[in-house]
Design an enzyme around this catalytic site. Sequence first.
Site, PDB file in Angstrom:
ATOM      1  N   THR A   1      57.337  30.566  22.309  1.00  0.00           N
ATOM      2  CA  THR A   1      56.917  29.728  21.185  1.00  0.00           C
ATOM      3  C   THR A   1      57.960  28.669  20.848  1.00  0.00           C
ATOM      4  O   THR A   1      57.614  27.541  20.467  1.00  0.00           O
ATOM      5  CB  THR A   1      56.638  30.622  19.956  1.00  0.00           C
ATOM      6  OG1 THR A   1      55.576  31.498  20.288  1.00  0.00           O
ATOM      7  CG2 THR A   1      56.263  29.810  18.739  1.00  0.00           C
TER       8      THR A   1
ATOM      9  N   THR B   1      58.962  35.746  22.002  1.00  0.00           N
ATOM     10  CA  THR B   1      59.313  36.908  21.189  1.00  0.00           C
ATOM     11  C   THR B   1      58.552  38.168  21.592  1.00  0.00           C
ATOM     12  O   THR B   1      58.996  39.277  21.297  1.00  0.00           O
ATOM     13  CB  THR B   1      59.023  36.632  19.699  1.00  0.00           C
ATOM     14  OG1 THR B   1      57.653  36.241  19.570  1.00  0.00           O
ATOM     15  CG2 THR B   1      59.926  35.557  19.154  1.00  0.00           C
ATOM     16  N   ASP B   2      57.407  38.008  22.262  1.00  0.00           N
ATOM     17  CA  ASP B   2      56.547  39.178  22.501  1.00  0.00           C
ATOM     18  C   ASP B   2      57.233  40.267  23.329  1.00  0.00           C
ATOM     19  O   ASP B   2      57.024  41.458  23.082  1.00  0.00           O
ATOM     20  CB  ASP B   2      55.252  38.750  23.201  1.00  0.00           C
ATOM     21  CG  ASP B   2      54.308  38.011  22.258  1.00  0.00           C
ATOM     22  OD1 ASP B   2      54.612  37.925  21.061  1.00  0.00           O
ATOM     23  OD2 ASP B   2      53.260  37.526  22.727  1.00  0.00           O
TER      24      ASP B   2
END
Length: 335
Positions: free
Chosen positions: A11, A84-85
Amino acid sequence: MPIHLLATGGTIASRRGPGGLASVTPAADLLAAAGTPDGLVVTTSDLTTVGSFALTTADLRGLVTEVRRRLAADVDGVVVTHGTDTMEESVFLADLVHDDLRPVVLTGAQRPFDDPAPDGPRNLADALRVAAAPAARGCGALLCFDGLAFAARGVRKVETLRSGAFAAPGRGPVLRVDGDAVTPLARPVRGPALPLDLDADLPRVDVVPLYLGADDALLRAAVAAGAAGIVLQAFGAGNVTPAVAAAVAELVAGGTPVLVCSRVPSGAVAPLYTGGGGADLARDGAVLAGDLSPWQARLLLAAALAVAPHDPLPVVRDHLAAGTRTSDRVDGVQG
Ligand code: ASP
């Protein structure tokens, strides 16, 4: 010496397009948006531009290899921008093999690069400061987000969209970043670095979730798919259904290692209950994996199987023993 910034996507690098967010921004542009913190020299390179949900275990090995290659050059530390996942998995594998005092710091963002109020530039500037900070030396691989840095082991994504995306339940952060100041809060206790061959595939290890009434179908499907080891995302303090407990006993007796973690985000598993509980699992040879998340435990077991294919559990136990000691809080500083 410079800090090296290695971009992988996520992101922090994404912009809105017709089909949705796409991670297209290169490292040099990320750095330009963050600004180079005073006194630092930062070099940049791009490894991938993908969302971390699309990374494979082979990509992760490639990332850790690249981090090591950058550390072999003359740098004071490496910062990796990452989605971030799965950041908690990447930072964990990077830490498992890290045998260097210089920090590796992963960061990312919850809001895209082209958001009117992006969080990525501040997170990146903080991560660069952490990578250059004497307080971060010897802390291994760190995850820096929203003004805090966490040790690799125990860090988890705890928010889907809000800017404080990460926490280390029961452990807390190890550093705080306020402007130019990087304040130590705790020293992480790390296991020995594993001599993992990053050029070789990691053995397949699957995470099997537990839910009310779960039978043994997923467990057996994982083994049928070629899993060399299993991690249970068990109930509470490490309990499973009687059907899964019976299948685990069979698998362990047949030589497949099984680790037990919890689906609860905070706290350790314990051998308490019979009738499908953790006491039965431990008696039958499954290894209770403390407070390690199922996803980090999966990488630990896969790495242990790679390093010691015929006897992986001592490697797992050594690592768990080191990491279950509480990190020392730094005197006089509030965590
Ligand atoms: N939500 C994710 C991110 O923050 C997407 C990904 O993991 O790439 O970057």
